[in-house]
Motif scaffolding. Structure first.
Motif, PDB file in Angstrom:
ATOM      1  N   PRO A  40       0.832  -1.208   0.000  1.00  0.00           N
ATOM      2  CA  PRO A  40       0.000   0.000   0.000  1.00  0.00           C
ATOM      3  C   PRO A  40       0.865   1.256   0.000  1.00  0.00           C
ATOM      4  O   PRO A  40       2.052   1.215   0.351  1.00  0.00           O
ATOM      5  CB  PRO A  40      -0.797  -0.128   1.300  1.00  0.00           C
ATOM      6  CG  PRO A  40       0.050  -0.978   2.187  1.00  0.00           C
ATOM      7  CD  PRO A  40       0.777  -1.931   1.286  1.00  0.00           C
ATOM      8  N   THR A  41       0.256   2.368  -0.369  1.00  0.00           N
ATOM      9  CA  THR A  41       0.975   3.629  -0.314  1.00  0.00           C
ATOM     10  C   THR A  41       1.180   4.043   1.137  1.00  0.00           C
ATOM     11  O   THR A  41       0.460   3.603   2.045  1.00  0.00           O
ATOM     12  CB  THR A  41       0.206   4.737  -1.029  1.00  0.00           C
ATOM     13  OG1 THR A  41      -1.024   4.978  -0.324  1.00  0.00           O
ATOM     14  CG2 THR A  41      -0.093   4.357  -2.469  1.00  0.00           C
ATOM     15  N   LEU A  42       2.129   4.919   1.343  1.00  0.00           N
ATOM     16  CA  LEU A  42       2.378   5.438   2.684  1.00  0.00           C
ATOM     17  C   LEU A  42       1.146   6.178   3.205  1.00  0.00           C
ATOM     18  O   LEU A  42       0.753   6.014   4.364  1.00  0.00           O
ATOM     19  CB  LEU A  42       3.592   6.372   2.645  1.00  0.00           C
ATOM     20  CG  LEU A  42       4.336   6.609   3.955  1.00  0.00           C
ATOM     21  CD1 LEU A  42       4.900   5.304   4.497  1.00  0.00           C
ATOM     22  CD2 LEU A  42       5.460   7.625   3.728  1.00  0.00           C
ATOM     23  N   ALA A  43       0.523   6.952   2.328  1.00  0.00           N
ATOM     24  CA  ALA A  43      -0.681   7.684   2.734  1.00  0.00           C
ATOM     25  C   ALA A  43      -1.822   6.728   3.046  1.00  0.00           C
ATOM     26  O   ALA A  43      -2.590   6.952   3.995  1.00  0.00           O
ATOM     27  CB  ALA A  43      -1.094   8.658   1.627  1.00  0.00           C
ATOM     28  N   GLY A  44      -1.951   5.669   2.256  1.00  0.00           N
ATOM     29  CA  GLY A  44      -2.998   4.683   2.514  1.00  0.00           C
ATOM     30  C   GLY A  44      -2.806   3.994   3.849  1.00  0.00           C
ATOM     31  O   GLY A  44      -3.767   3.799   4.615  1.00  0.00           O
TER      32      GLY A  44
END
Length: 228
Positions: A40-44
Motif C-alpha cells: 500500500p501507499t504510505l498515505a494509505g
C-alpha cells in the motif's frame, strides 16, 4: 485458551473499519488485488492506521508473483512505512527454482528492523516446503506462515497443514500457521477441532468480490464460526 486469531485483508479505510466492527483481530493491508496484493501507499497506510486500532500487517511486494522485482525500492518502502509507524509486515519470495530467495527475504527482514512478519503463500508454491521452513528458521521477526497447504487451496492442503501442525515447536515449525487461501466456512469446524488457531480471509467477507467493500456482518459471522 486464548481465542483464535482472525485476520482480514483490507484495502481501504472503510474495509478496515468494517473488519474491526465485525470482530477481526488483525488486518493485512494491501493494494491491487488484481496482482494478488501489493504494497500500500504510505498515505494509505497512515489513513488506515488513524482509523482503526487493530494490529496491521503491511504487505511488501512490488509486483505479482513471488519474485521481489525492485528490491531496493521495496526496502525503501519498508523503511518509510516503519518510520510512519508500521510495526508488522508480510513478505516472501522464491527464486526460479522454487527455493526461498534468501537475498530478498534477508534484506527485507533487515529493513523492517526486527518487526514481526508473515511469510506469505509463497511457501505453497515452493519446490520444498520443509526446505523453506529450514532456511528461514533463524530469521529475526518471522512469527507466522500464511498457508493453505497447497497452491490449489485449503481443500487440497489439509493433510499437509495437519502434518506441519504436528511438528509445532520444532526448528522451522515454531511460527504460527495462519490458514488462508481457498478457505471456506465449511473448513473451519474441522480445522478448529484439529487445533488450528489462526485464520485469514479476504474475498469471503465481501459481497461481490474485490470490487466490493468488506461487509461487517460477514466478518461477524466468520468471527462467530471461528470462535465456535
Amino acid at each position: 485458551m486464548s481465542r483464535p486469531i482472525f485476520e482480514v485483508i483490507a484495502l481501504t479505510v472503510p474495509d478496515a473499519q468494517a473488519a474491526q466492527s465485525g470482530g477481526a483481530d488483525r488486518l493485512e493491508l494491501v493494494t491491487d488485488m488484481a496482482a494478488d496484493g501489493l504494497t500500500p501507499t504510505l498515505a494509505g497506510f497512515a489513513a488506515i492506521r488513524a482509523a482503526v486500532d487493530l494490529p496491521l500487517r503491511v504487505m511488501l511486494r512490488g509486483r505479482a508473483g513471488f519474485e521481489p522485482g525492485g528490491l531496493d525500492e521495496l526496502c525503501a518502502a519498508a523503511i518509510a512505512l516503519r518510520a510512519e509507524g508500521a510495526e508488522e509486515f508480510v513478505f516472501g519470495f522464491l527464486d526460479a527454482d522454487g527455493a526461498p530467495d534468501l537475498t530478498a527475504v534477508r534484506a527485507l527482514a533487515e529493513a523492517v528492523d526486527g518487526c514481526r512478519w508473515t511469510f506469505h503463500r509463497a511457501i505453497d508454491h515452493s519446490a520444498d516446503r520443509s526446505a523453506v521452513r529450514a532456511a528461514l528458521a533463524e530469521l529475526p521477526g518471522l512469527d507466522t506462515f500464511l498457508t493453505a497447504g497447497s497452491p490449489a487451496g485449503v481443500s487440497h492442503g489439509r493433510e499437509v497443514l495437519a502434518g506441519e501442525l504436528a511438528k509445532a515447536g520444532e526448528p522451522g515449525y515454531r511460527p504460527q500457521i495462519l490458514i488462508g487461501g481457498g478457505l471456506y466456512a465449511e473448513h473451519v469446524p474441522e480445522l478448529r477441532a484439529a487445533g488450528f488457531d489462526a485464520f485469514h480471509v479476504g474475498g469471503a467477507v465481501r459481497s461481490e468480490g474485490w470490487d466490493s467493500p468488506v461487509d461487517a456482518g460477514k466478518v461477524a459471522r466468520w468471527r462467530a464460526l471461528i470462535d465456535g
